[in-house]
Design a protein around this motif. Structure first.
Motif, PDB file in Angstrom:
ATOM      1  N   GLY A  58       8.837  16.965  -8.183  1.00  0.00           N
ATOM      2  CA  GLY A  58       8.636  18.359  -7.799  1.00  0.00           C
ATOM      3  C   GLY A  58       7.447  18.547  -6.876  1.00  0.00           C
ATOM      4  N   MET A  59       6.410  17.734  -7.034  1.00  0.00           N
ATOM      5  CA  MET A  59       5.200  17.866  -6.211  1.00  0.00           C
ATOM      6  C   MET A  59       5.388  17.364  -4.790  1.00  0.00           C
ATOM      7  SD  MET A  59       2.118  17.064  -8.734  1.00  0.00           S
ATOM      8  CE  MET A  59       2.277  17.611 -10.405  1.00  0.00           C
ATOM      9  N   LEU A  60       6.468  16.665  -4.524  1.00  0.00           N
ATOM     10  CA  LEU A  60       6.748  16.237  -3.157  1.00  0.00           C
ATOM     11  C   LEU A  60       6.980  17.430  -2.238  1.00  0.00           C
ATOM     12  CD1 LEU A  60       9.093  13.195  -3.786  1.00  0.00           C
ATOM     13  CD2 LEU A  60       6.750  13.129  -2.900  1.00  0.00           C
ATOM     14  N   SER A  61       7.281  18.578  -2.813  1.00  0.00           N
ATOM     15  CA  SER A  61       7.512  19.780  -2.005  1.00  0.00           C
ATOM     16  C   SER A  61       6.345  20.763  -2.086  1.00  0.00           C
ATOM     17  CB  SER A  61       8.801  20.464  -2.456  1.00  0.00           C
ATOM     18  OG  SER A  61       8.675  20.886  -3.801  1.00  0.00           O
ATOM     19  N   ASN A  62       5.203  20.330  -2.599  1.00  0.00           N
ATOM     20  CA  ASN A  62       4.028  21.191  -2.695  1.00  0.00           C
ATOM     21  C   ASN A  62       3.579  21.612  -1.302  1.00  0.00           C
ATOM     22  OD1 ASN A  62       1.017  21.812  -2.961  1.00  0.00           O
ATOM     23  ND2 ASN A  62       1.641  21.589  -5.098  1.00  0.00           N
ATOM     24  N   SER A  63       3.038  22.812  -1.193  1.00  0.00           N
ATOM     25  CA  SER A  63       2.611  23.316   0.118  1.00  0.00           C
ATOM     26  C   SER A  63       1.376  22.595   0.650  1.00  0.00           C
ATOM     27  CB  SER A  63       2.337  24.814   0.034  1.00  0.00           C
ATOM     28  OG  SER A  63       1.297  25.064  -0.887  1.00  0.00           O
ATOM     29  N   SER A  64       0.618  21.937  -0.202  1.00  0.00           N
ATOM     30  CA  SER A  64      -0.585  21.226   0.219  1.00  0.00           C
ATOM     31  C   SER A  64      -0.247  19.797   0.646  1.00  0.00           C
ATOM     32  CB  SER A  64      -1.594  21.183  -0.939  1.00  0.00           C
ATOM     33  OG  SER A  64      -2.636  20.279  -0.662  1.00  0.00           O
ATOM     34  N   MET A  65      -0.632  19.465   1.861  1.00  0.00           N
ATOM     35  CA  MET A  65      -0.397  18.109   2.369  1.00  0.00           C
ATOM     36  C   MET A  65      -1.132  17.078   1.519  1.00  0.00           C
ATOM     37  SD  MET A  65       0.928  16.020   4.542  1.00  0.00           S
ATOM     38  CE  MET A  65       1.339  16.677   6.122  1.00  0.00           C
ATOM     39  N   THR A  66      -2.338  17.401   1.077  1.00  0.00           N
ATOM     40  CA  THR A  66      -3.123  16.470   0.269  1.00  0.00           C
ATOM     41  C   THR A  66      -2.418  16.172  -1.056  1.00  0.00           C
ATOM     42  OG1 THR A  66      -5.126  17.380   1.257  1.00  0.00           O
ATOM     43  CG2 THR A  66      -5.407  16.028  -0.697  1.00  0.00           C
ATOM     44  N   VAL A  67      -1.848  17.197  -1.667  1.00  0.00           N
ATOM     45  CA  VAL A  67      -1.110  16.996  -2.927  1.00  0.00           C
ATOM     46  C   VAL A  67       0.098  16.107  -2.682  1.00  0.00           C
ATOM     47  CG1 VAL A  67       0.257  18.134  -4.720  1.00  0.00           C
ATOM     48  CG2 VAL A  67      -1.935  19.113  -4.015  1.00  0.00           C
ATOM     49  N   ARG A  68       0.803  16.341  -1.586  1.00  0.00           N
ATOM     50  CA  ARG A  68       1.975  15.511  -1.289  1.00  0.00           C
ATOM     51  C   ARG A  68       1.578  14.048  -1.071  1.00  0.00           C
ATOM     52  NH1 ARG A  68       3.344  20.055   2.102  1.00  0.00           N
ATOM     53  NH2 ARG A  68       2.843  18.788   3.921  1.00  0.00           N
ATOM     54  N   VAL A  69       0.459  13.822  -0.366  1.00  0.00           N
ATOM     55  CA  VAL A  69      -0.007  12.457  -0.124  1.00  0.00           C
ATOM     56  C   VAL A  69      -0.415  11.791  -1.439  1.00  0.00           C
ATOM     57  CG1 VAL A  69      -1.851  11.085   0.943  1.00  0.00           C
ATOM     58  CG2 VAL A  69      -0.676  12.852   2.268  1.00  0.00           C
ATOM     59  N   LYS A  70      -1.163  12.503  -2.282  1.00  0.00           N
ATOM     60  CA  LYS A  70      -1.576  11.939  -3.573  1.00  0.00           C
ATOM     61  C   LYS A  70      -0.364  11.674  -4.464  1.00  0.00           C
ATOM     62  CE  LYS A  70      -5.981  11.592  -3.138  1.00  0.00           C
ATOM     63  NZ  LYS A  70      -6.663  10.311  -3.203  1.00  0.00           N
ATOM     64  N   THR A  71       0.654  12.518  -4.361  1.00  0.00           N
ATOM     65  CA  THR A  71       1.882  12.300  -5.122  1.00  0.00           C
ATOM     66  C   THR A  71       2.557  11.010  -4.669  1.00  0.00           C
ATOM     67  OG1 THR A  71       2.200  14.683  -5.406  1.00  0.00           O
ATOM     68  CG2 THR A  71       4.131  13.283  -5.716  1.00  0.00           C
ATOM     69  N   ILE A  72       2.611  10.812  -3.377  1.00  0.00           N
ATOM     70  CA  ILE A  72       3.218   9.592  -2.846  1.00  0.00           C
ATOM     71  C   ILE A  72       2.420   8.357  -3.279  1.00  0.00           C
ATOM     72  CG2 ILE A  72       3.692   8.330  -0.696  1.00  0.00           C
ATOM     73  CD1 ILE A  72       4.467  11.120   0.478  1.00  0.00           C
ATOM     74  N   LEU A  73       1.093   8.481  -3.293  1.00  0.00           N
ATOM     75  CA  LEU A  73       0.266   7.357  -3.747  1.00  0.00           C
ATOM     76  C   LEU A  73       0.488   7.069  -5.230  1.00  0.00           C
ATOM     77  CD1 LEU A  73      -3.039   8.077  -1.800  1.00  0.00           C
ATOM     78  CD2 LEU A  73      -1.336   6.297  -1.337  1.00  0.00           C
ATOM     79  N   ALA A  74       0.663   8.115  -6.030  1.00  0.00           N
ATOM     80  CA  ALA A  74       0.958   7.909  -7.455  1.00  0.00           C
ATOM     81  C   ALA A  74       2.328   7.250  -7.620  1.00  0.00           C
ATOM     82  CB  ALA A  74       0.898   9.234  -8.212  1.00  0.00           C
ATOM     83  N   LEU A  75       3.292   7.676  -6.826  1.00  0.00           N
ATOM     84  CA  LEU A  75       4.618   7.049  -6.859  1.00  0.00           C
ATOM     85  C   LEU A  75       4.535   5.587  -6.420  1.00  0.00           C
ATOM     86  CD1 LEU A  75       6.766   9.940  -5.398  1.00  0.00           C
ATOM     87  CD2 LEU A  75       6.876   9.052  -7.722  1.00  0.00           C
ATOM     88  N   GLN A  76       3.723   5.318  -5.418  1.00  0.00           N
ATOM     89  CA  GLN A  76       3.545   3.944  -4.948  1.00  0.00           C
ATOM     90  C   GLN A  76       2.942   3.075  -6.051  1.00  0.00           C
ATOM     91  OE1 GLN A  76       0.853   3.589  -1.660  1.00  0.00           O
ATOM     92  NE2 GLN A  76       1.092   1.382  -1.513  1.00  0.00           N
ATOM     93  N   THR A  77       1.956   3.606  -6.738  1.00  0.00           N
ATOM     94  CA  THR A  77       1.337   2.861  -7.833  1.00  0.00           C
ATOM     95  C   THR A  77       2.350   2.589  -8.931  1.00  0.00           C
ATOM     96  OG1 THR A  77      -0.802   3.854  -7.351  1.00  0.00           O
ATOM     97  CG2 THR A  77      -0.535   2.860  -9.526  1.00  0.00           C
ATOM     98  N   GLN A  78       3.156   3.607  -9.248  1.00  0.00           N
ATOM     99  CA  GLN A  78       4.175   3.412 -10.279  1.00  0.00           C
ATOM    100  C   GLN A  78       5.174   2.349  -9.842  1.00  0.00           C
ATOM    101  OE1 GLN A  78       6.042   6.925 -11.769  1.00  0.00           O
ATOM    102  NE2 GLN A  78       7.305   5.791 -13.175  1.00  0.00           N
TER     103      GLN A  78
END
Length: 112
Positions: A58-78
């Motif tokens: 769900g956070m992949l569609s967040n309006s904040s670019m920083t949140v989207r990037v951190k979400t992708i980094l968390a997904l990458q770690t997982q």
């Protein structure tokens, strides 16, 4: 911190992901912490996966670019620590992003 304390902290962080009144700044901190905890612990238990997975997608569609990037980094770690669950999660994320793209395309088209 020992492993039991780290698991408890991970559970608390995961609960915070689904808090509706959380702001973008806090999401960035929580996502960074979650990525670090995933890396340190080597993943999360099967029983605890559903909540963070749904929240991360769900956070992949967040309006904040920083949140989207951190979400992708968390997904990458997982994906690095638990490849078996990451495949389904990433496919779900891609499906969500495609649906969002189509929604934006349709909305843009309706203004012409």
């Amino acid at each position: 911190m020992g492993e039991p304390a780290l698991k408890g902290l991970t559970d608390h962080v995961i609960k915070q992901l689904s808090t509706p009144e959380i702001n973008s700044g806090m999401l960035v901190v929580i996502l960074s912490l979650l990525a670090h905890l995933l890396y340190t612990l080597g993943g999360i238990s099967v029983a605890s996966r559903e909540t963070p997975n749904n929240s991360l997608v769900g956070m992949l569609s967040n309006s904040s670019m920083t949140v989207r990037v951190k979400t992708i980094l968390a997904l990458q770690t997982q994906a690095e620590v638990d490849a078996s669950s990451a495949n389904n999660l990433l496919l779900c994320g891609l499906t969500t992003l495609r649906a969002l793209r189509e929604t934006v395309f349709v909305e843009k088209g309706s203004f012409d």
